[in-house]
Design an enzyme around this catalytic site. Structure first.
Site, mmCIF file in Angstrom:
data_model
loop_
_atom_site.group_PDB
_atom_site.id
_atom_site.type_symbol
_atom_site.label_atom_id
_atom_site.label_comp_id
_atom_site.label_asym_id
_atom_site.label_seq_id
_atom_site.Cartn_x
_atom_site.Cartn_y
_atom_site.Cartn_z
ATOM 1 C CB SER A 244 -0.969 -0.055 1.181
ATOM 2 O OG SER A 244 -2.104 0.685 0.870
ATOM 3 C CG HIS A 383 -5.723 -2.598 0.986
ATOM 4 N ND1 HIS A 383 -5.148 -2.376 -0.245
ATOM 5 C CD2 HIS A 383 -5.105 -1.762 1.851
ATOM 6 C CE1 HIS A 383 -4.218 -1.436 -0.121
ATOM 7 N NE2 HIS A 383 -4.172 -1.048 1.141
#
Ligand code: GCU
Length: 405
Positions: A244, A383
């Site tokens: 990320s 995620h």
């Protein structure tokens, strides 16, 4: 080159108002007319100007020095870590702001020099290395959300890892496990970060002051300098990985530091592996509005004007050739634009071909080819970094760093 970069913008200027993603421009099309790049030498002659363009339009300019100040080198007990021969940490200071950070490592068994896998940690090295308190905690505190991980057991099965590395699994493959917490130099906090980034800036122009993403990448470069001068680490097998926002930092580290040999940017999204022009997930307006300290202020000028950006992420990946690069994504992680990263990979292919490499050598975004020099896997789910994602990375590194299966 500037004119030819502008050509790329001009080529894409007819972008329809409905924001249908344009076809990924092949990286060398940027130079198709003035003059056309046909050889590896011609491409390499373009790379410094391209890196400068990424600094000036997206990431900001960095200090030239990559020499850290070594404050201390301490041994840390490796007792209880299966497959470890030793552990330790370098306490370093950056050469501009003189802020301290730690580079923590755990070495495998067998003879070195070992390939090094360096992760950008979210919450500091003790948590990144499996809750091992013997490593220094962040010197200036960790982000608030980290407290909830403090006494948490390590993930089981294929739960997302997010915070910690699968240390023993990496050691078993003969890899040295390295963790840095770049937030000690530039905290991930807009109010605290911006004055530090202004002080870090080597240029007078406020539009190109470095963003935290590039600055974190620079911290990794300082760590690489330290590792490369220690005979236990192999200077030709240095990998960086991040998830990320840290995946963006790993991407920037690879872009600006040719000494880094391999990249895994996982779910790195906008400002990382995802093509700005993909119109998938987070926009330039979203990211520069939400995180004004992450990039050079110049990037914000392209909010809503993605197709006018004279560069795009496939060109950054092209400058990484011939070094191996892996992108990971999740189909439900739309904010990070998984297909936008696949299209970056497709667009960079011609640069890898100049080295006689196949570049991206897969037809299905779900099926990475670990032998290829650019590989992408998009898996089910959202995620987070799972053990199965790490297994994909381990297969990719093993192939490129010559480690036994
Ligand atoms: C936010 C941000 C993303 C970033 C993510 C993360 O969602 O918009 O760009 O990648 O945080 O770092 O987890």
């Amino acid at each position: 080159w500037l004119i030819s970069l502008i050509t790329l913008g001009a080529l894409l200027a007819d972008e329809p108002a409905d924001k249908t993603p344009p076809a990924t421009p092949p990286v060398l099309a940027a130079f198709s007319d003035s003059p056309k790049v046909k050889t590896r030498a011609e491409w390499e002659a373009r790379v410094p100007a391209l890196r400068d363009a990424f600094a000036d339009q997206i990431y900001g300019r960095l200090p030239e020095s990559r020499e850290p100040v070594l404050i201390d080198h301490k041994a840390v007990s490796a007792d209880g870590i299966t497959g470890a021969s030793a552990a330790g940490e370098f306490i370093l200071e950056d050469p501009t702001l003189h802020r301290r950070f730690s580079v923590a490592y755990i070495l495998p068994m067998g003879d070195g020099p070992y390939p090094a896998i360096m992760q950008f940690s979210f919450c500091g090295n003790p948590l990144a290395l499996g809750g091992r308190e013997a490593f220094s905690a962040p010197f200036n505190g960790a982000p608030d959300f980290c407290s909830r991980f403090a006494n948490m057991p390590l993930p089981e099965g294929d739960d997302p890892f997010l915070i910690s590395m699968p240390v023993e699994r990496l050691l078993a493959k003969g890899m040295a496990v390295v963790s840095i917490y770049a937030g000690d130099v530039i905290p991930d906090d807009r109010e605290k970060a911006i004055p530090l980034l202004e002080d870090l800036s080597p240029a007078d122009d406020p539009a190109v002051r470095p963003g935290a993403i590039a600055a974190w990448g620079w911290v990794a470069s300082l760590a690489v300098t330290q590792l490369e001068t220690n005979s236990r680490f192999d200077p030709d097998r240095m990998a960086v990985m991040g998830h990320s926002r840290n995946g963006k930092a790993a991407f920037a580290a690879m872009l600006f530091d040719p000494r880094i040999d391999l990249l895994w940017a996982h779910q790195s999204g906008t400002g990382g592996a995802t093509l700005n022009r993909s119109y998938e997930g987070e926009s330039i307006e979203n990211i520069t509005g939400g995180f004004p300290h992450w990039f050079a202020p110049a990037y914000r000028d392209f909010a809503g004007l993605e197709t006018e950006l004279p560069i795009d992420q496939h060109m950054a990946l092209g400058t990484m050739a011939p070094r191996p690069v892996l992108f990971g994504g999740g189909w439900d992680d739309l904010w990070a634009g998984p297909m936008g990263a696949y299209r970056t990979a497709e667009g960079a292919d011609p640069a890898y071909e100049l080295y006689g490499l196949s570049g991206l050598d897969q037809t299905d975004p779900e099926e990475m080819n670990a032998n290829a020099d650019i590989a992408v896997f998009i898996r089910e789910g959202t995620h987070g970094t799972k053990l199965s994602d790490w297994e994909n990375f381990i297969a990719f590194v093993s192939q490129h760093f010559g480690l036994d299966e």
